[in-house]
Design an enzyme around this catalytic site. Sequence first.
Site, mmCIF file in Angstrom:
data_model
loop_
_atom_site.group_PDB
_atom_site.id
_atom_site.type_symbol
_atom_site.label_atom_id
_atom_site.label_comp_id
_atom_site.label_asym_id
_atom_site.label_seq_id
_atom_site.Cartn_x
_atom_site.Cartn_y
_atom_site.Cartn_z
ATOM 1 N N ARG A 33 -3.368 7.668 -3.163
ATOM 2 C CA ARG A 33 -4.527 7.846 -4.054
ATOM 3 C C ARG A 33 -5.511 6.692 -3.914
ATOM 4 N NH1 ARG A 33 -1.750 9.834 -9.759
ATOM 5 N NH2 ARG A 33 0.030 10.875 -8.802
ATOM 6 N N THR A 34 -5.184 5.707 -3.068
ATOM 7 C CA THR A 34 -6.045 4.531 -2.929
ATOM 8 C C THR A 34 -7.421 4.882 -2.334
ATOM 9 O OG1 THR A 34 -4.145 3.057 -2.825
ATOM 10 C CG2 THR A 34 -6.173 2.240 -1.886
ATOM 11 N N LYS A 88 2.887 -4.712 6.743
ATOM 12 C CA LYS A 88 2.493 -5.750 5.782
ATOM 13 C C LYS A 88 2.898 -7.152 6.227
ATOM 14 C CE LYS A 88 2.424 -2.873 1.637
ATOM 15 N NZ LYS A 88 2.965 -2.637 0.298
ATOM 16 N N GLY A 150 13.665 -3.662 -2.141
ATOM 17 C CA GLY A 150 13.002 -3.153 -0.937
ATOM 18 C C GLY A 150 11.568 -3.658 -0.854
ATOM 19 N N GLN A 272 -3.472 -2.814 -8.143
ATOM 20 C CA GLN A 272 -3.535 -3.282 -6.743
ATOM 21 C C GLN A 272 -4.865 -2.858 -6.130
ATOM 22 O OE1 GLN A 272 -3.581 -1.363 -3.770
ATOM 23 N NE2 GLN A 272 -3.281 0.618 -4.787
HETATM 24 P P1 NAD Z 1 12.433 0.839 -0.332
HETATM 25 O O1 NAD Z 1 13.181 1.989 0.234
HETATM 26 O O2 NAD Z 1 11.816 -0.171 0.549
HETATM 27 O O3 NAD Z 1 13.380 0.033 -1.362
HETATM 28 C C1 NAD Z 1 14.163 0.648 -2.340
HETATM 29 C C2 NAD Z 1 15.360 -0.265 -2.605
HETATM 30 O O4 NAD Z 1 16.100 0.291 -3.681
HETATM 31 C C3 NAD Z 1 16.310 -0.377 -1.424
HETATM 32 O O5 NAD Z 1 16.581 -1.743 -1.164
HETATM 33 C C4 NAD Z 1 17.564 0.382 -1.875
HETATM 34 O O6 NAD Z 1 18.754 -0.133 -1.335
HETATM 35 C C5 NAD Z 1 17.488 0.182 -3.367
HETATM 36 N N1 NAD Z 1 18.206 1.170 -4.151
HETATM 37 C C6 NAD Z 1 18.167 2.512 -4.033
HETATM 38 N N2 NAD Z 1 18.940 3.085 -4.978
HETATM 39 C C7 NAD Z 1 19.460 2.096 -5.735
HETATM 40 C C8 NAD Z 1 20.287 2.052 -6.879
HETATM 41 N N3 NAD Z 1 20.768 3.162 -7.446
HETATM 42 N N4 NAD Z 1 20.618 0.854 -7.398
HETATM 43 C C9 NAD Z 1 20.151 -0.296 -6.828
HETATM 44 N N5 NAD Z 1 19.344 -0.310 -5.729
HETATM 45 C C10 NAD Z 1 18.984 0.863 -5.201
HETATM 46 O O7 NAD Z 1 11.326 1.487 -1.274
HETATM 47 P P2 NAD Z 1 10.029 0.763 -1.831
HETATM 48 O O8 NAD Z 1 8.965 0.836 -0.821
HETATM 49 O O9 NAD Z 1 10.428 -0.549 -2.362
HETATM 50 O O10 NAD Z 1 9.597 1.752 -3.011
HETATM 51 C C11 NAD Z 1 10.409 1.940 -4.164
HETATM 52 C C12 NAD Z 1 9.704 2.908 -5.090
HETATM 53 O O11 NAD Z 1 8.544 2.289 -5.616
HETATM 54 C C13 NAD Z 1 9.157 4.148 -4.382
HETATM 55 O O12 NAD Z 1 10.139 5.133 -4.330
HETATM 56 C C14 NAD Z 1 7.977 4.553 -5.235
HETATM 57 O O13 NAD Z 1 8.380 5.507 -6.194
HETATM 58 C C15 NAD Z 1 7.591 3.289 -5.959
HETATM 59 N N6 NAD Z 1 6.277 2.745 -5.589
HETATM 60 C C16 NAD Z 1 5.474 2.354 -6.594
HETATM 61 C C17 NAD Z 1 4.237 1.801 -6.303
HETATM 62 C C18 NAD Z 1 3.350 1.381 -7.426
HETATM 63 O O14 NAD Z 1 2.248 0.911 -7.165
HETATM 64 N N7 NAD Z 1 3.762 1.539 -8.667
HETATM 65 C C19 NAD Z 1 3.830 1.629 -4.976
HETATM 66 C C20 NAD Z 1 4.681 2.036 -3.967
HETATM 67 C C21 NAD Z 1 5.908 2.589 -4.271
#
Ligand code: NAD
Length: 298
Positions: A33-34, A88, A150, A272
């Site tokens: 959506r950016t 990044k 992550g 952001q």
């Molecule tokens: P990622 O896959 O890089 O990281 C997710 C992490 O969560 C991983 O390290 C994984 O091992 C861990 N994980 C998964 N299930 C788990 C659990 N039950 N308990 C503990 N750890 C667990 O993903 P990301 O890029 O960090 O994105 C995470 C989420 O953030 C996305 O799914 C998205 O919904 C959200 N997001 C939000 C924004 C925002 O601006 N608000 C922006 C991008 C992404």
Amino acid sequence: MTSTTTSTTTSTTDAPARSFLLGLIGTDLSLSRTPPMHEAEGLAQGHPTVYRRIDVLTDRLKERTLEQLLSSALDLGFDGLNITHPFKREVVALLDEIDPVAARLGSVNTVAIRDGRTVGYNTDVTGYARGLSEQLPDVAKRSVVQVGAGGVGNAIAFALAEAGVEQLQIRDVDASRAAELAENLNTATGTSIATGGGTEGVEDAIAAADGVVNATPLGMLSHPGTSFDTSCLTPGHWVSDVVYMPVSTQLLQEARAVGCRTLDGTHMAVYQAVDAFGHFTGLAADAERMRATFQSLG
Ligand code: NAD
């Protein structure tokens, strides 16, 4: 044949408004959506703004390196770029200047291009910190648990440190990832603010903390559920979720039912972009207007 020239006079007051040319380099960009947030904000301020998705998985770009794309953007007069997965970290070494917050994290999501020079920022960090300070300005930050280490979790851990959290426990099903993030944060800040580990006993840690942040995909429509058992929450906790599709995740619903104060994932997503718009254009974005555009796309 006599040619005639028509003279046109252009007064300075009729000069066209400055336009902005922006882009997003990464993969899987179709749902972002950016771009519309920036285009709508630029136009609303009287500046025609074009924001292109530059997806390196498309056929015409898949042979290009990040360095080539950055160089093309400079040559073509782009005013700025957002950078997303998987670039990044890679982009850091290609820039002329890096903001200290982004330098500490080693990750850039925003590149402002000014007079042929590139300056990198991380508005995931500043955007999360801004959402937290504006929405939950007075919450206790002595001790926070962050679940998920992550890509987004990296930025959030640094934002929590910037926001004044004193002790941060980072937990992830991949314990080594959490430990690495904690070590990076401690090294970058010259503190011992963070510890990292697996998810065993995470509910006990949350029960003893002031706040908890979900930085995992748990709660998305594609990943239903919560990343920890919410029966550990009490009304004194504050609860933040990075997931914004849906906005009201199962975690936030259960936290509100207990009486917790909450921060949903839209604030980071909007701020952001608000912060990036400022870096790209030198103009202050109207956060409420960008939020309205963001919500209109949901
Ligand atoms: P990622 O896959 O890089 O990281 C997710 C992490 O969560 C991983 O390290 C994984 O091992 C861990 N994980 C998964 N299930 C788990 C659990 N039950 N308990 C503990 N750890 C667990 O993903 P990301 O890029 O960090 O994105 C995470 C989420 O953030 C996305 O799914 C998205 O919904 C959200 N997001 C939000 C924004 C925002 O601006 N608000 C922006 C991008 C992404």
